[in-house]
Motif scaffolding. Structure first.
Motif, mmCIF file in Angstrom:
data_model
loop_
_atom_site.group_PDB
_atom_site.id
_atom_site.type_symbol
_atom_site.label_atom_id
_atom_site.label_comp_id
_atom_site.label_asym_id
_atom_site.label_seq_id
_atom_site.Cartn_x
_atom_site.Cartn_y
_atom_site.Cartn_z
ATOM 1 N N LEU A 1 0.829 -1.211 0.000
ATOM 2 C CA LEU A 1 0.000 0.000 0.000
ATOM 3 C C LEU A 1 0.863 1.262 0.000
ATOM 4 C CD1 LEU A 1 -2.894 -0.950 2.429
ATOM 5 C CD2 LEU A 1 -3.039 -0.533 -0.020
ATOM 6 N N GLN A 2 1.977 1.233 0.724
ATOM 7 C CA GLN A 2 2.872 2.383 0.715
ATOM 8 C C GLN A 2 3.471 2.594 -0.677
ATOM 9 O OE1 GLN A 2 6.025 2.146 3.561
ATOM 10 N NE2 GLN A 2 6.597 4.288 3.302
ATOM 11 N N MET A 3 3.843 1.516 -1.359
ATOM 12 C CA MET A 3 4.379 1.632 -2.715
ATOM 13 C C MET A 3 3.314 2.201 -3.662
ATOM 14 S SD MET A 3 5.820 -1.269 -5.300
ATOM 15 C CE MET A 3 4.181 -1.885 -5.581
ATOM 16 N N VAL A 4 2.067 1.770 -3.515
ATOM 17 C CA VAL A 4 0.987 2.292 -4.358
ATOM 18 C C VAL A 4 0.788 3.779 -4.111
ATOM 19 C CG1 VAL A 4 -1.510 2.178 -4.739
ATOM 20 C CG2 VAL A 4 -0.183 0.081 -4.629
ATOM 21 N N ARG A 5 0.893 4.202 -2.861
ATOM 22 C CA ARG A 5 0.777 5.642 -2.556
ATOM 23 C C ARG A 5 1.904 6.432 -3.214
ATOM 24 N NH1 ARG A 5 0.039 3.723 2.988
ATOM 25 N NH2 ARG A 5 -2.177 3.323 3.223
ATOM 26 N N TYR A 6 3.129 5.893 -3.169
ATOM 27 C CA TYR A 6 4.261 6.575 -3.815
ATOM 28 C C TYR A 6 4.053 6.669 -5.329
ATOM 29 C CZ TYR A 6 7.048 6.292 0.481
ATOM 30 O OH TYR A 6 7.526 6.430 1.750
ATOM 31 N N VAL A 7 3.581 5.590 -5.930
ATOM 32 C CA VAL A 7 3.341 5.591 -7.377
ATOM 33 C C VAL A 7 2.248 6.598 -7.729
ATOM 34 C CG1 VAL A 7 2.471 4.184 -9.298
ATOM 35 C CG2 VAL A 7 4.192 3.265 -7.768
ATOM 36 N N THR A 8 1.215 6.689 -6.887
ATOM 37 C CA THR A 8 0.150 7.661 -7.130
ATOM 38 C C THR A 8 0.691 9.087 -7.080
ATOM 39 O OG1 THR A 8 -1.471 6.147 -6.166
ATOM 40 C CG2 THR A 8 -2.106 8.454 -6.345
ATOM 41 N N TRP A 9 1.490 9.389 -6.062
ATOM 42 C CA TRP A 9 2.067 10.727 -5.966
ATOM 43 C C TRP A 9 2.986 11.014 -7.152
ATOM 44 C CZ3 TRP A 9 0.839 14.953 -3.629
ATOM 45 C CH2 TRP A 9 0.096 14.907 -2.465
ATOM 46 N N PHE A 10 3.773 10.032 -7.552
ATOM 47 C CA PHE A 10 4.678 10.231 -8.689
ATOM 48 C C PHE A 10 3.890 10.508 -9.965
ATOM 49 C CE2 PHE A 10 7.031 8.517 -12.325
ATOM 50 C CZ PHE A 10 8.130 9.363 -12.292
ATOM 51 N N SER A 11 2.801 9.770 -10.182
ATOM 52 C CA SER A 11 2.021 9.982 -11.411
ATOM 53 C C SER A 11 1.344 11.349 -11.400
ATOM 54 C CB SER A 11 0.997 8.867 -11.597
ATOM 55 O OG SER A 11 0.027 8.904 -10.576
ATOM 56 N N ILE A 12 0.861 11.781 -10.249
ATOM 57 C CA ILE A 12 0.228 13.106 -10.177
ATOM 58 C C ILE A 12 1.270 14.204 -10.398
ATOM 59 C CG2 ILE A 12 -0.909 14.730 -8.618
ATOM 60 C CD1 ILE A 12 -2.397 12.297 -7.446
ATOM 61 N N LEU A 13 2.427 14.084 -9.755
ATOM 62 C CA LEU A 13 3.467 15.103 -9.918
ATOM 63 C C LEU A 13 4.021 15.135 -11.341
ATOM 64 C CD1 LEU A 13 5.425 14.833 -6.564
ATOM 65 C CD2 LEU A 13 3.884 16.644 -7.302
ATOM 66 N N SER A 14 4.179 13.963 -11.950
ATOM 67 C CA SER A 14 4.671 13.961 -13.326
ATOM 68 C C SER A 14 3.630 14.530 -14.285
ATOM 69 C CB SER A 14 5.075 12.551 -13.753
ATOM 70 O OG SER A 14 3.955 11.693 -13.759
ATOM 71 N N GLY A 15 2.359 14.316 -14.005
ATOM 72 C CA GLY A 15 1.310 14.922 -14.828
ATOM 73 C C GLY A 15 1.310 16.438 -14.722
ATOM 74 N N VAL A 16 1.455 16.945 -13.500
ATOM 75 C CA VAL A 16 1.516 18.403 -13.305
ATOM 76 C C VAL A 16 2.745 18.975 -13.990
ATOM 77 C CG1 VAL A 16 1.840 20.193 -11.552
ATOM 78 C CG2 VAL A 16 0.143 18.412 -11.197
ATOM 79 N N ALA A 17 3.883 18.291 -13.867
ATOM 80 C CA ALA A 17 5.100 18.764 -14.532
ATOM 81 C C ALA A 17 4.945 18.730 -16.050
ATOM 82 C CB ALA A 17 6.295 17.911 -14.112
ATOM 83 N N GLY A 18 4.310 17.680 -16.569
ATOM 84 C CA GLY A 18 4.101 17.587 -18.017
ATOM 85 C C GLY A 18 3.201 18.695 -18.535
ATOM 86 N N ILE A 19 2.133 18.994 -17.813
ATOM 87 C CA ILE A 19 1.236 20.077 -18.242
ATOM 88 C C ILE A 19 1.947 21.419 -18.146
ATOM 89 C CG2 ILE A 19 -0.881 21.311 -17.615
ATOM 90 C CD1 ILE A 19 -2.104 18.596 -16.937
ATOM 91 N N THR A 20 2.782 21.602 -17.122
ATOM 92 C CA THR A 20 3.530 22.855 -16.988
ATOM 93 C C THR A 20 4.521 23.025 -18.140
ATOM 94 O OG1 THR A 20 3.325 22.695 -14.592
ATOM 95 C CG2 THR A 20 5.001 24.181 -15.441
ATOM 96 N N VAL A 21 5.232 21.965 -18.477
ATOM 97 C CA VAL A 21 6.182 22.029 -19.596
ATOM 98 C C VAL A 21 5.449 22.283 -20.908
ATOM 99 C CG1 VAL A 21 7.788 20.642 -20.969
ATOM 100 C CG2 VAL A 21 7.967 20.663 -18.493
ATOM 101 N N ALA A 22 4.320 21.609 -21.104
ATOM 102 C CA ALA A 22 3.547 21.813 -22.328
ATOM 103 C C ALA A 22 2.996 23.232 -22.401
ATOM 104 C CB ALA A 22 2.405 20.804 -22.400
ATOM 105 N N GLY A 23 2.611 23.800 -21.252
ATOM 106 C CA GLY A 23 2.155 25.198 -21.248
ATOM 107 C C GLY A 23 3.270 26.159 -21.619
#
Length: 93
Positions: A30-52
């Motif tokens: 469950l801790q690994m799943v939480r880390y993966v969730t945070w990583f996917s959200i942060l990478s999505g925000v970074a991707g949208i910021t770079v694309a902007g």
């Protein structure tokens, strides 16, 4: 007498309701799943910021626009990543 013996046999054959128990290593998974969730959200925000930023650069230079596809892809990926838990609960139930 036969009925009494059969009745006692059926009473002894019943199994009680077991209490649920977490499987081994479930806390670490469950801790690994939480880390993966945070990583996917942060990478999505970074991707949208770079694309902007790329979108602003393309508009300022007057070149062709390829970044709106990146922004749309990042937003769709973010929706899928944040709703993955709900989708999995729906499929499992």
């Amino acid at each position: 007498m036969v009925f009494s013996t059969a009745h006692d046999m059926f009473l002894l054959a019943q199994v009680g309701n077991p209490t649920p128990e977490a499987p081994p290593l479930s806390g670490e998974i469950l801790q690994m799943v939480r880390y993966v969730t945070w990583f996917s959200i942060l990478s999505g925000v970074a991707g949208i910021t770079v694309a902007g930023g790329k979108f602003a650069w393309e508009k300022w230079n007057g070149t062709s626009f390829t970044s709106p596809k990146m922004i749309a892809g990042g937003m769709i990926g973010g929706v899928v990543a944040t709703s993955a838990g709900t989708i999995m609960n729906t499929l499992i139930s």
